[in-house]
Design an enzyme around this catalytic site. Structure first.
Site, PDB file in Angstrom:
ATOM      1  N   HIS A 358       0.826  -1.208   0.000  1.00  0.00           N
ATOM      2  CA  HIS A 358       0.000   0.000   0.000  1.00  0.00           C
ATOM      3  C   HIS A 358       0.858   1.256   0.000  1.00  0.00           C
ATOM      4  O   HIS A 358       0.469   2.278  -0.533  1.00  0.00           O
ATOM      5  CB  HIS A 358      -0.967  -0.002   1.186  1.00  0.00           C
ATOM      6  CG  HIS A 358      -2.347  -0.390   0.766  1.00  0.00           C
ATOM      7  ND1 HIS A 358      -3.327  -0.757   1.638  1.00  0.00           N
ATOM      8  CD2 HIS A 358      -2.904  -0.456  -0.459  1.00  0.00           C
ATOM      9  CE1 HIS A 358      -4.424  -1.044   0.965  1.00  0.00           C
ATOM     10  NE2 HIS A 358      -4.189  -0.880  -0.304  1.00  0.00           N
ATOM     11  N   ARG A 500     -13.679  -9.699 -16.102  1.00  0.00           N
ATOM     12  CA  ARG A 500     -13.170 -11.025 -16.413  1.00  0.00           C
ATOM     13  C   ARG A 500     -13.672 -11.986 -15.345  1.00  0.00           C
ATOM     14  O   ARG A 500     -13.603 -11.678 -14.156  1.00  0.00           O
ATOM     15  CB  ARG A 500     -11.641 -10.996 -16.414  1.00  0.00           C
ATOM     16  CG  ARG A 500     -11.056 -12.345 -16.753  1.00  0.00           C
ATOM     17  CD  ARG A 500      -9.571 -12.252 -16.912  1.00  0.00           C
ATOM     18  NE  ARG A 500      -8.900 -12.073 -15.639  1.00  0.00           N
ATOM     19  CZ  ARG A 500      -7.583 -11.922 -15.528  1.00  0.00           C
ATOM     20  NH1 ARG A 500      -6.825 -11.889 -16.611  1.00  0.00           N
ATOM     21  NH2 ARG A 500      -7.025 -11.783 -14.356  1.00  0.00           N
ATOM     22  N   ASN A 621       0.623 -10.940 -21.118  1.00  0.00           N
ATOM     23  CA  ASN A 621       1.475 -11.533 -20.067  1.00  0.00           C
ATOM     24  C   ASN A 621       1.495 -13.054 -20.216  1.00  0.00           C
ATOM     25  O   ASN A 621       2.551 -13.679 -20.317  1.00  0.00           O
ATOM     26  CB  ASN A 621       0.958 -11.190 -18.665  1.00  0.00           C
ATOM     27  CG  ASN A 621       0.779  -9.706 -18.465  1.00  0.00           C
ATOM     28  OD1 ASN A 621       1.345  -8.917 -19.204  1.00  0.00           O
ATOM     29  ND2 ASN A 621      -0.005  -9.327 -17.478  1.00  0.00           N
ATOM     30  N   ARG A 632       7.962 -15.422 -16.110  1.00  0.00           N
ATOM     31  CA  ARG A 632       8.697 -14.198 -15.796  1.00  0.00           C
ATOM     32  C   ARG A 632       8.801 -13.968 -14.297  1.00  0.00           C
ATOM     33  O   ARG A 632       9.524 -13.093 -13.847  1.00  0.00           O
ATOM     34  CB  ARG A 632       8.072 -12.997 -16.483  1.00  0.00           C
ATOM     35  CG  ARG A 632       6.755 -12.622 -15.912  1.00  0.00           C
ATOM     36  CD  ARG A 632       6.129 -11.560 -16.740  1.00  0.00           C
ATOM     37  NE  ARG A 632       4.777 -11.385 -16.274  1.00  0.00           N
ATOM     38  CZ  ARG A 632       4.198 -10.230 -16.185  1.00  0.00           C
ATOM     39  NH1 ARG A 632       4.832  -9.153 -16.538  1.00  0.00           N
ATOM     40  NH2 ARG A 632       2.968 -10.152 -15.761  1.00  0.00           N
ATOM     41  N   CYS A 669      -4.534  -6.057 -23.049  1.00  0.00           N
ATOM     42  CA  CYS A 669      -4.646  -5.677 -21.635  1.00  0.00           C
ATOM     43  C   CYS A 669      -3.499  -6.211 -20.785  1.00  0.00           C
ATOM     44  O   CYS A 669      -3.532  -6.106 -19.568  1.00  0.00           O
ATOM     45  CB  CYS A 669      -5.981  -6.116 -21.059  1.00  0.00           C
ATOM     46  SG  CYS A 669      -6.209  -7.895 -21.064  1.00  0.00           S
TER      47      CYS A 669
HETATM   48  C1  PEP Z   1      -2.427 -11.323 -19.138  1.00  0.00           C
HETATM   49  O1  PEP Z   1      -2.233 -12.532 -18.995  1.00  0.00           O
HETATM   50  O2  PEP Z   1      -1.817 -10.613 -19.959  1.00  0.00           O
HETATM   51  C2  PEP Z   1      -3.412 -10.613 -18.306  1.00  0.00           C
HETATM   52  C3  PEP Z   1      -3.716  -9.361 -18.530  1.00  0.00           C
HETATM   53  O3  PEP Z   1      -3.992 -11.300 -17.297  1.00  0.00           O
HETATM   54  P1  PEP Z   1      -3.296 -11.677 -15.913  1.00  0.00           P
HETATM   55  O4  PEP Z   1      -1.998 -10.887 -15.845  1.00  0.00           O
HETATM   56  O5  PEP Z   1      -4.269 -11.285 -14.856  1.00  0.00           O
HETATM   57  O6  PEP Z   1      -3.114 -13.147 -16.030  1.00  0.00           O
HETATM   58 MG    MG Z   2      -3.614 -13.865 -17.994  1.00  0.00          MG
END
Ligand code: PEP
Ligand code: MG
Length: 746
Positions: A358, A500, A621, A632, A669
């Site tokens: 935080h 989501r 990601n 990662r 995203c």
């Molecule tokens: C992704 O996998 O790029 C994503 C946005 O979802 P998360 O990071 O929550 O798995």
């Molecule tokens: Mg994801």
């Protein structure tokens, strides 16, 4: 004005500098400005002949004072050994090139080095570099050679080495908590540690119980006062961080837990320690990094209650800082932050914690640079000078004059950029040639909502519903979910909210639903988990539909879809939920449905799923992790993970092509959306909607408004021909500098 006169002035200014370190700073500054080059650096030879980087205008300041090139190594070593200038356009291709990570030299192509020779001995090397790949003109070379020979006479080498040896400057690396550069005096935060309290017996149970309830009331009042203070002065988003503390202070399991232990005979601090310990440990055991970081909030709160019990708070209130201040402590609590006037708060450094603490959240919201998890800094005193570099996660203790000067330059440049960002809030993310990009925010917490809206987000591109599930002790009921979702949908008004469905498993386990698997990344996660737990899933879908009653901004997004049956399975459940709710009298309607494109197998099936999809969002990601087979979060391999890896870019290009051909609205995203290098490529590849954390949004808008679509399409064409992520990064970085947008990479 004659060149000779200018050179004389530079040499004279150097000779008149107050201290040896200022002298070298003056030299590189004046030469860099006079010659209009990107970098000017001065290396001096130590007793072994190693070349120490003692001053630089242009290279990463943290390298100054810390980088030493072994004798005879690299282009600098070659200049020293040969006693001849070197003038080359493409330094990286020279066989003697010696890349040093700290200096980020890969950003500069040309290299000009001239030896500084005194009494037949090479005492140093003066280096000029530029991004542009060119050799210096004869006139430019002559100026530098002349300067090199004159500097040999004025540079106070002995005193410089004495000053360096005496100096206790230190640089530490931690985790980037909040971006920006801060320079100020250290203010150590009290290290009250509830965990070191010994157990003890309670003498008077009734009186202690009353004392406990009074303590909670008074700390709650304090938190509210601090919150109101900051809330008035700043924005609501900052104040909401305090809500978490108020919630914890009203949490019956905390209040009753301590009361019960007091009743069992424990003295107040001992009872408090046990309960705080227990709560903090629950979070600490969680694998999700966001939730794990919540254990710090609980510890903060424990220490705050303990300090208040010991009466420490009032004593500290009188001692308000009067100069630019950097708060430093094992943990810097929000109360510590609230006690420094915001205009004097230059930075925050925490020995512990992560970018999800935080403290980091608050620092981001306040725009205060922060570095977390640097480890304990021993020997630090109140009022020591300190630089916080939140952009690279570094802290420089007692910096030398030249390092300080360089950071002051960066700070000024940053202030100018911040001013420009503020002015952009209500302007569209539009390239100079009129291409509009939609910028959405990513979120998972109620506290994140207002920062997104305040940053000018045009919608919520990814709302991670697993976060409310993770902070609960059990699966939240349908009604509880409706209450949370409703707040989000309402806050965004007419703007779209992409919710989501539960994406647990893998790196996001539920504390109350442990899943043990050998290979969780490939296991029971995302949509697979949801469909196998269909009654739980149905209640989430019902909650979303109910929350969206009477409004049309809900979009439902499915994570980890890789097979047709997953999509049809969801649609069947959605139909059931709609039918049930209509029968129950709710005025619900079918929302647009999309998937995250993050499991590689989805890509080749997208076209065949077209009639079951209203949109797609690339989860870069997971897509990168699965395409590269690289985790990662695993430090052993994390350095090889890069979402601008050519394989990732080519797959994204394929998705964009399919989306274009089938008329599927597409967004991104994952973290790529907030990486300027990736954004340049995505724009060129045709992406027109990006979703990112609220804090990154203004920066990306600034970038988009600086470049033309044509610049992006040109660079992407070249980038897709390269087969190495580092080369791609360099190509785009160079282009950003040429376009005058390079400072976004600082
Ligand atoms: C992704 O996998 O790029 C994503 C946005 O979802 P998360 O990071 O929550 O798995
Ligand atoms: Mg994801």
């Amino acid at each position: 004005m004659s060149v000779i006169l200018d050179l004389t002035r530079i040499v004279q200014a150097a000779a008149e500098a107050d201290s040896p370190s200022e002298q070298v700073a003056v030299i590189v500054d004046s030469i860099q400005q006079y010659m209009g080059l990107d970098v000017c650096s001065l290396y001096l030879a130590d007793e072994r002949g190693d070349m120490a980087l003692l001053a630089s205008r242009g290279l990463d300041p943290v390298a100054v004072g810390s980088v030493r090139i072994p004798a005879g190594m690299g282009l600098v070593g070659l200049v020293a050994q040969s006693r001849h200038p070197i003038n080359i356009a493409d330094a990286a291709r020279h066989p003697a090139f010696y890349g040093i990570r700290e200096t980020h030299e890969e950003l500069y192509s040309s290299f000009f080095g001239v030896p500084i020779v005194r009494a037949g001995v090479v005492i140093g090397v003066l280096v000029a570099q530029s991004r542009e790949a060119r050799v210096l003109s004869a006139e430019e070379s002559a100026v530098l050679v002349t300067l090199g020979s004159q500097l040999a006479l004025v540079v106070a080498t002995e005193s410089i080495w004495q000053e360096i040896n005496k100096s206790s400057a230190r640089s530490l690396t931690g985790i980037k908590g909040a971006p920006g550069i801060g320079i100020g005096q250290v203010r150590l935060c009290d290290d009250v540690d509830l965990y070191s309290v010994n157990d003890g017996e309670c003498d008077d149970i009734d009186a202690t119980l009353a004392e406990w309830h009074d303590l909670v009331k008074s700390v709650l009042a304090d938190v509210k006062k601090e919150q109101a203070g900051l809330g008035d002065m700043l924005s609501q988003d900052v104040a909401t961080v305090f809500d978490a503390y108020c919630l914890l202070l009203s949490d019956p399991s905390l209040i009753n837990g301590v009361a019960q232990l007091i009743q069992d005979g424990h003295h107040l601090p001992g009872a408090l320690k046990r309960v705080i310990h227990h709560h903090a440990d629950v979070f600490l055991a969680m694998e999700d990094p966001y939730l794990r970081a919540r254990h710090e909030d609980i510890r903060h709160l424990g220490n705050k209650l303990y300090s208040a019990w010991r009466g420490l708070r009032n004593a500290r209130e009188e001692d308000l800082p009067s100069a630019q201040t950097v708060l430093v402590g094992a943990v810097v609590s929000v109360s510590d932050i609230a006690r420094v006037p915001i205009e004097l708060l230059a930075g925050i450094v925490c020995f512990q914690g992560s970018n999800l603490s935080h403290t980091a959240v608050l620092a981001n919201a306040l725009g205060v640079p922060a570095v977390m998890g640097v480890g304990e800094i021993k020997g630090l005193q109140n009022r020591d000078a300190l630089v916080v570099d939140g952009n690279s996660g570094r802290v420089i203790i007692r910096p030398s004059a030249s390092v300080l000067t360089e950071y002051e330059h960066l700070l000024n440049a940053e202030r100018q950029m911040k001013g420009e960002l503020r002015a952009l809030r209500d302007l569209p993310a539009e390239t100079v040639d009129g291409t509009i990009v939609k910028l959405y925010a990513n979120s998972g917490l109620l506290a994140d909502i207002s920062p997104g809206l305040q940053a000018g987000a045009e919608g919520l591109g990814l709302y991670r519903t697993e976060i409310p599930f993770m902070v609960s002790d059990t699966f939240p009921s349908e009604d509880e979910q409706v209450a949370v979702y409703l707040q989000i949908l309402q806050a965004y008004g007419a703007k779209p909210v992409h919710m989501r469905v539960l994406d647990i498993g893998g790196d996001k386990p539920l504390p109350y639903f442990p899943i043990k698997e050998d290979n969780p990344a490939l296991g029971w996660r995302g949509i697979r988990f949801c469909l196998d737990n269909s009654s739980l899933f149905l209640s989430q879908i019902r909650a979303m539909l109910r929350a969206a009653e009477g409004r049309d901004n809900l979009r439902i997004m499915l994570p980890m879809v890789g097979s047709t049956s997953e999509l049809t399975g969801f649609h069947a459940l959605l139909n059931d939920a709609l039918q049930q709710l209509l029968e129950e009298g709710f005025n619900v309607r079918r929302p647009p449905v999309g998937i995250m494109v993050e499991v590689p197998s989805a890509i080749s099936q997208l076209a065949s799923w077209r009639d079951q999809l209203d949109f797609i969002s690339i989860g870069s990601n997971d897509l990168s992790q699965y395409l590269l087979a690289l985790d990662r979060n695993n430090p052993r391999v994390a350095a090889s993970y890069d979402h601008v890896h050519p394989a990732v870019l080519h797959e994204i290009a394929r998705v964009i092509k399919i989306a274009g051909e089938t008329g599927l609205p597409l967004s991104i995203c994952g973290e790529m959306s907030s990486d300027p290098i990736a954004v340049m490529l995505l724009l060129g590849m045709g992406v027109r909607t990006l979703s990112m954390s609220a804090a990154q949004l203004p920066k990306i808008k600034w970038l988009l408004r600086r470049i033309a679509l044509e610049n992006a399409t040109d660079v992407v064409e070249e980038a897709l021909r390269l087969n190495d992520a580092r080369q791609i990064r360099k190509l785009v970085a160079d282009r950003l500098y040429v376009l005058g947008a390079g400072e976004i990479l600082w």
